[in-house]
Scaffold this motif. Structure first.
Motif, short mmCIF file in Angstrom:
data_model
loop_
_atom_site.label_atom_id
_atom_site.label_comp_id
_atom_site.label_asym_id
_atom_site.label_seq_id
_atom_site.Cartn_x
_atom_site.Cartn_y
_atom_site.Cartn_z
N PHE A 73 1.04 -1.16 -0.01
CA PHE A 73 -0.11 -0.04 -0.14
C PHE A 73 0.90 1.25 0.00
N THR A 74 0.29 2.31 -0.35
CA THR A 74 0.96 3.60 -0.17
C THR A 74 1.02 3.93 1.12
N TRP A 75 1.85 4.88 1.44
CA TRP A 75 2.11 5.34 2.77
C TRP A 75 2.23 6.80 3.02
N THR A 76 1.26 7.40 3.71
CA THR A 76 1.60 8.59 4.02
C THR A 76 1.59 8.89 5.49
N TYR A 77 2.62 9.60 6.13
CA TYR A 77 2.65 9.72 7.70
C TYR A 77 2.16 11.19 7.66
N ALA A 82 8.54 16.37 4.83
CA ALA A 82 9.54 16.30 3.66
C ALA A 82 8.61 16.46 2.28
N VAL A 83 9.40 16.92 1.46
CA VAL A 83 8.99 17.28 0.11
C VAL A 83 9.13 15.88 -0.89
N ARG A 84 7.98 15.51 -1.11
CA ARG A 84 7.57 14.23 -2.06
C ARG A 84 6.96 14.45 -2.98
N GLU A 85 7.29 13.78 -4.22
CA GLU A 85 6.64 13.84 -5.46
C GLU A 85 5.55 12.82 -5.16
N GLU A 86 5.56 11.86 -4.62
CA GLU A 86 4.69 10.76 -4.41
C GLU A 86 4.55 10.14 -3.13
N GLU A 108 9.76 1.57 0.26
CA GLU A 108 10.17 2.27 -1.04
C GLU A 108 9.81 3.73 -1.24
N LYS A 109 10.77 4.32 -2.13
CA LYS A 109 10.36 5.67 -2.74
C LYS A 109 10.78 6.60 -1.47
N LEU A 110 11.77 6.38 -0.73
CA LEU A 110 12.14 7.20 0.40
C LEU A 110 12.95 8.39 -0.03
N VAL A 111 13.16 9.33 0.85
CA VAL A 111 13.89 10.33 0.51
C VAL A 111 14.87 10.47 1.88
N SER A 112 15.87 11.23 1.84
CA SER A 112 17.08 11.24 2.52
C SER A 112 16.64 11.34 4.29
N VAL A 113 15.51 12.06 4.63
CA VAL A 113 14.97 12.38 5.81
C VAL A 113 14.43 11.20 6.57
N ASP A 114 14.16 10.26 5.71
CA ASP A 114 13.27 9.15 6.07
C ASP A 114 14.22 7.97 6.84
#
Length: 151
Positions: A73-77, A82-86, A108-114
């Motif tokens: 599933f997609t995940w949004t906290y 954080a700036v995310r494209e998706e 998946e689709k993590l950014v550095s602050v994750d």
């Protein structure tokens, strides 16, 4: 480090059916997932939420739901700044291996602050997920969760 993946694998002395129930039933998640209740109708495209104290803390959409095998599933906290494209994507894969189940978590689709490079916190997906899944493993194998840890 944008668009990276965190993977965590553990082996749990249980059945795929019991592990699936623990992943998808609030009676279980509330015990091992920092008090979070999970809710969904478990159909592809449906919403999934985690709530604490009656407030949604995390949410997403079901991408794959194959009972006792794969849940994605997609995940949004909700507090994420954080700036995310998706949204990120969480996948649980269950595989029977003799008397244990191999549980593979992919986020998946993590950014550095994750990712938080500290060992004195549950902040960061790399610190939070191992704590949650260790608690899940203990609950399924012993009937009890780990004692709360103060950091």
């Amino acid at each position: 480090m944008d668009n990276s993946t965190f993977v965590y694998v553990t082996y749990i002395a249980t059945t795929p059916e019991k592990l699936w129930e623990a992943l998808t039933n609030s009676d279980f998640t509330e015990k091992y997932f920092f008090g979070s209740k999970i809710q969904s109708d478990w159909k592809v495209g449906s919403e999934i939420t985690y709530s604490r104290d009656g407030k949604v803390s995390d949410y997403g959409k079901i991408l794959t739901c194959e009972p006792n095998r794969v849940l994605s599933f997609t995940w949004t906290y909700t507090a994420d700044t954080a700036v995310r494209e998706e949204p990120t994507i969480v996948t649980f894969e269950l595989k029977q291996m003799d008397s244990a189940v191999k549980l593979t978590l992919k986020h998946e689709k993590l950014v550095s602050v994750d990712i938080v490079d500290r060992d004195d916190t549950f902040e960061g997906l790399n610190n939070g997920w191992p704590a949650i899944l260790s608690n899940l493993k203990s609950l399924l194998e012993t009937g009890k969760t780990l004692a709360p840890i103060s950091l």
